[in-house]
Design an enzyme around this catalytic site. Structure first.
Site, PDB file in Angstrom:
ATOM      1  N   PRO A  10      -2.017  -2.875  -3.047  1.00 23.24           N
ATOM      2  CA  PRO A  10      -1.473  -3.253  -4.217  1.00 23.24           C
ATOM      3  C   PRO A  10      -0.479  -4.588  -4.353  1.00 23.24           C
ATOM      4  O   PRO A  10       0.297  -4.894  -3.292  1.00 23.24           O
ATOM      5  CB  PRO A  10      -0.382  -2.052  -4.529  1.00 23.24           C
ATOM      6  CG  PRO A  10      -0.009  -1.569  -3.091  1.00 23.24           C
ATOM      7  CD  PRO A  10      -1.096  -1.802  -2.502  1.00 23.24           C
ATOM      8  N   ASN A  11      -0.754  -5.339  -5.534  1.00 26.04           N
ATOM      9  CA  ASN A  11      -0.006  -6.530  -5.975  1.00 26.04           C
ATOM     10  C   ASN A  11      -0.361  -7.735  -5.270  1.00 26.04           C
ATOM     11  O   ASN A  11       0.138  -8.686  -5.520  1.00 26.04           O
ATOM     12  CB  ASN A  11       1.546  -6.190  -5.816  1.00 26.04           C
ATOM     13  CG  ASN A  11       2.172  -5.238  -6.699  1.00 26.04           C
ATOM     14  OD1 ASN A  11       1.753  -5.144  -7.681  1.00 26.04           O
ATOM     15  ND2 ASN A  11       2.830  -4.017  -6.272  1.00 26.04           N
ATOM     16  N   ARG A  18       3.543 -14.497  -7.171  1.00 25.59           N
ATOM     17  CA  ARG A  18       4.420 -13.529  -7.035  1.00 25.59           C
ATOM     18  C   ARG A  18       5.303 -13.812  -5.745  1.00 25.59           C
ATOM     19  O   ARG A  18       5.180 -14.166  -4.685  1.00 25.59           O
ATOM     20  CB  ARG A  18       3.744 -12.205  -6.313  1.00 25.59           C
ATOM     21  CG  ARG A  18       4.443 -11.183  -5.862  1.00 25.59           C
ATOM     22  CD  ARG A  18       3.416 -10.312  -4.973  1.00 25.59           C
ATOM     23  NE  ARG A  18       4.453  -8.938  -4.576  1.00 25.59           N
ATOM     24  CZ  ARG A  18       3.919  -8.165  -3.684  1.00 25.59           C
ATOM     25  NH1 ARG A  18       2.766  -8.365  -3.129  1.00 25.59           N
ATOM     26  NH2 ARG A  18       5.082  -7.152  -3.432  1.00 25.59           N
ATOM     27  N   TYR A  23       6.134 -15.056  -0.494  1.00 25.10           N
ATOM     28  CA  TYR A  23       4.769 -14.860  -0.132  1.00 25.10           C
ATOM     29  C   TYR A  23       4.233 -16.048  -0.073  1.00 25.10           C
ATOM     30  O   TYR A  23       2.823 -16.402   0.320  1.00 25.10           O
ATOM     31  CB  TYR A  23       4.251 -13.841  -0.812  1.00 25.10           C
ATOM     32  CG  TYR A  23       4.742 -12.295  -0.881  1.00 25.10           C
ATOM     33  CD1 TYR A  23       4.542 -11.734   0.295  1.00 25.10           C
ATOM     34  CD2 TYR A  23       5.353 -11.842  -1.959  1.00 25.10           C
ATOM     35  CE1 TYR A  23       4.982 -10.351   0.237  1.00 25.10           C
ATOM     36  CE2 TYR A  23       5.915 -10.790  -1.988  1.00 25.10           C
ATOM     37  CZ  TYR A  23       5.661  -9.791  -0.704  1.00 25.10           C
ATOM     38  OH  TYR A  23       6.288  -8.605  -0.498  1.00 25.10           O
ATOM     39  N   ASN A  79      -3.620  -4.989   4.942  1.00 26.88           N
ATOM     40  CA  ASN A  79      -2.250  -5.382   4.494  1.00 26.88           C
ATOM     41  C   ASN A  79      -2.169  -4.519   3.329  1.00 26.88           C
ATOM     42  O   ASN A  79      -2.480  -4.540   2.230  1.00 26.88           O
ATOM     43  CB  ASN A  79      -2.201  -6.653   3.738  1.00 26.88           C
ATOM     44  CG  ASN A  79      -0.664  -7.025   3.341  1.00 26.88           C
ATOM     45  OD1 ASN A  79      -0.010  -6.059   3.180  1.00 26.88           O
ATOM     46  ND2 ASN A  79      -0.314  -8.400   3.319  1.00 26.88           N
ATOM     47  N   ALA A  82       2.974  -2.101  -0.542  1.00 27.71           N
ATOM     48  CA  ALA A  82       4.117  -0.999  -0.541  1.00 27.71           C
ATOM     49  C   ALA A  82       3.599   0.089   0.096  1.00 27.71           C
ATOM     50  O   ALA A  82       4.299   0.945   0.352  1.00 27.71           O
ATOM     51  CB  ALA A  82       4.542  -1.044  -1.893  1.00 27.71           C
ATOM     52  N   GLU A 103      -2.167  -3.497  11.505  1.00 30.21           N
ATOM     53  CA  GLU A 103      -1.513  -3.690  10.071  1.00 30.21           C
ATOM     54  C   GLU A 103      -1.020  -5.350  10.205  1.00 30.21           C
ATOM     55  O   GLU A 103      -0.553  -5.669  10.953  1.00 30.21           O
ATOM     56  CB  GLU A 103      -0.344  -2.946  10.773  1.00 30.21           C
ATOM     57  CG  GLU A 103       0.910  -3.024   9.479  1.00 30.21           C
ATOM     58  CD  GLU A 103       2.101  -2.055   9.768  1.00 30.21           C
ATOM     59  OE1 GLU A 103       1.855  -1.262  10.733  1.00 30.21           O
ATOM     60  OE2 GLU A 103       2.825  -2.099   8.938  1.00 30.21           O
ATOM     61  N   HIS A 105       1.503  -7.957   7.564  1.00 28.18           N
ATOM     62  CA  HIS A 105       2.222  -8.251   6.431  1.00 28.18           C
ATOM     63  C   HIS A 105       2.517  -9.742   6.468  1.00 28.18           C
ATOM     64  O   HIS A 105       2.812 -10.259   7.441  1.00 28.18           O
ATOM     65  CB  HIS A 105       3.483  -7.515   6.585  1.00 28.18           C
ATOM     66  CG  HIS A 105       3.325  -5.994   6.555  1.00 28.18           C
ATOM     67  ND1 HIS A 105       3.019  -5.363   5.439  1.00 28.18           N
ATOM     68  CD2 HIS A 105       3.487  -5.228   7.790  1.00 28.18           C
ATOM     69  CE1 HIS A 105       3.033  -4.148   5.834  1.00 28.18           C
ATOM     70  NE2 HIS A 105       3.197  -3.925   7.230  1.00 28.18           N
ATOM     71  N   ARG A 112      13.845  -7.760   5.661  1.00 27.85           N
ATOM     72  CA  ARG A 112      14.077  -7.753   4.397  1.00 27.85           C
ATOM     73  C   ARG A 112      14.757  -6.347   4.180  1.00 27.85           C
ATOM     74  O   ARG A 112      15.449  -5.763   4.758  1.00 27.85           O
ATOM     75  CB  ARG A 112      12.595  -7.729   3.702  1.00 27.85           C
ATOM     76  CG  ARG A 112      11.857  -9.099   3.841  1.00 27.85           C
ATOM     77  CD  ARG A 112      10.549  -9.114   3.321  1.00 27.85           C
ATOM     78  NE  ARG A 112      10.872  -8.814   1.727  1.00 27.85           N
ATOM     79  CZ  ARG A 112       9.610  -8.721   0.946  1.00 27.85           C
ATOM     80  NH1 ARG A 112       8.460  -8.564   1.489  1.00 27.85           N
ATOM     81  NH2 ARG A 112       9.836  -8.542  -0.389  1.00 27.85           N
TER      82      ARG A 112
END
Ligand code: DQA
Length: 151
Positions: A10-11, A18, A23, A79, A82, A103, A105, A112
Site C-alpha cells: 500500500p501507498n 509521497r 522516500y 515491500n 504498512a 523483506e 524497506h 523512525r
C-alpha cells in the site's frame, strides 16, 4: 531464466510525491525501470507489481509458492509497506508457501516511529533490507542472485 518477483504494497504507488524527504523523488515507474536493469544484470526476468490490498498480496505470495515449486521463480522481494507492521496473514502466507523472500524497506524503519520497529515479515524472511533508498531494490535483486549460487 528464472524470475524475480518484486511485490509492492500500500501507498507505494505514491512514490515520487509521497514524503519525498523519507522516500526520495523517484516514482514507482522509476523503481520498476531500476529493477529491470538490475534483473538484466543478474540474469533474471522481472515480474513487478503493486497493490493497495492485503488479500491481493496474499494471493500473489501463494502464486509465488507455486512458481518456486515449479522451478521458475528465484524468489520474492516484498515491500509490504504498512502491512509489514500489522499483517499476520502475510507472515502466514510466507511461512505456508516456504518461498525465498527478501523483506525490503526504502527507509530505515528502525530510525523512525516505534510502530515501524516491529515486522511480522522479518521472522519469515530469508533476508531484510532497509534504509538504502530505492537503490535497495537493486541490491536485493543482486542478493537474490547470490543466493541462487549459494552465497
Ligand atoms: C516502507 C516503510 C513502512 O513503514 C511504510 O509503512 C511504508 C514504506 C518503506 O519502504 O520504507 O509504506 O515499507
Amino acid at each position: 531464466m528464472k524470475t524475480a518477483l518484486v511485490l509492492n504494497g500500500p501507498n507505494l504507488n505514491l512514490l515520487g510525491t509521497r514524503e519525498p524527504q523519507v522516500y526520495g523523488s523517484q516514482t514507482l515507474a522509476d523503481v520498476q525501470a531500476l529493477c529491470e536493469r538490475a534483473c538484466a544484470a543478474n540474469g533474471f526476468a522481472l515480474d513487478f507489481r503493486q497493490t493497495n490490498h492485503e488479500g491481493e498480496l496474499v494471493d500473489w505470495l501463494h502464486e509465488a509458492g507455486r512458481l518456486q515449486a515449479a522451478g521458475t521463480l528465484a524468489g520474492v522481494i516484498l515491500n509490504a509497506g504498512a502491512y509489514t507492521h500489522t499483517s499476520v496473514a502475510l507472515f502466514d502466507a510466507i511461512k505456508g508457501t516456504g518461498i525465498t523472500l527478501v523483506e525490503l524497506h526504502i527507509s530505515n524503519v528502525h530510525a523512525r516511529e516505534a510502530f515501524r520497529h516491529h515486522s511480522y515479515i522479518s521472522p519469515a524472511a530469508k533476508a531484510v533490507m532497509a534504509g538504502w533508498g530505492v537503490n535497495g531494490y537493486a541490491l536485493a535483486i543482486a542478493g537474490l542472485a547470490g543466493m541462487q549460487q549459494g552465497a
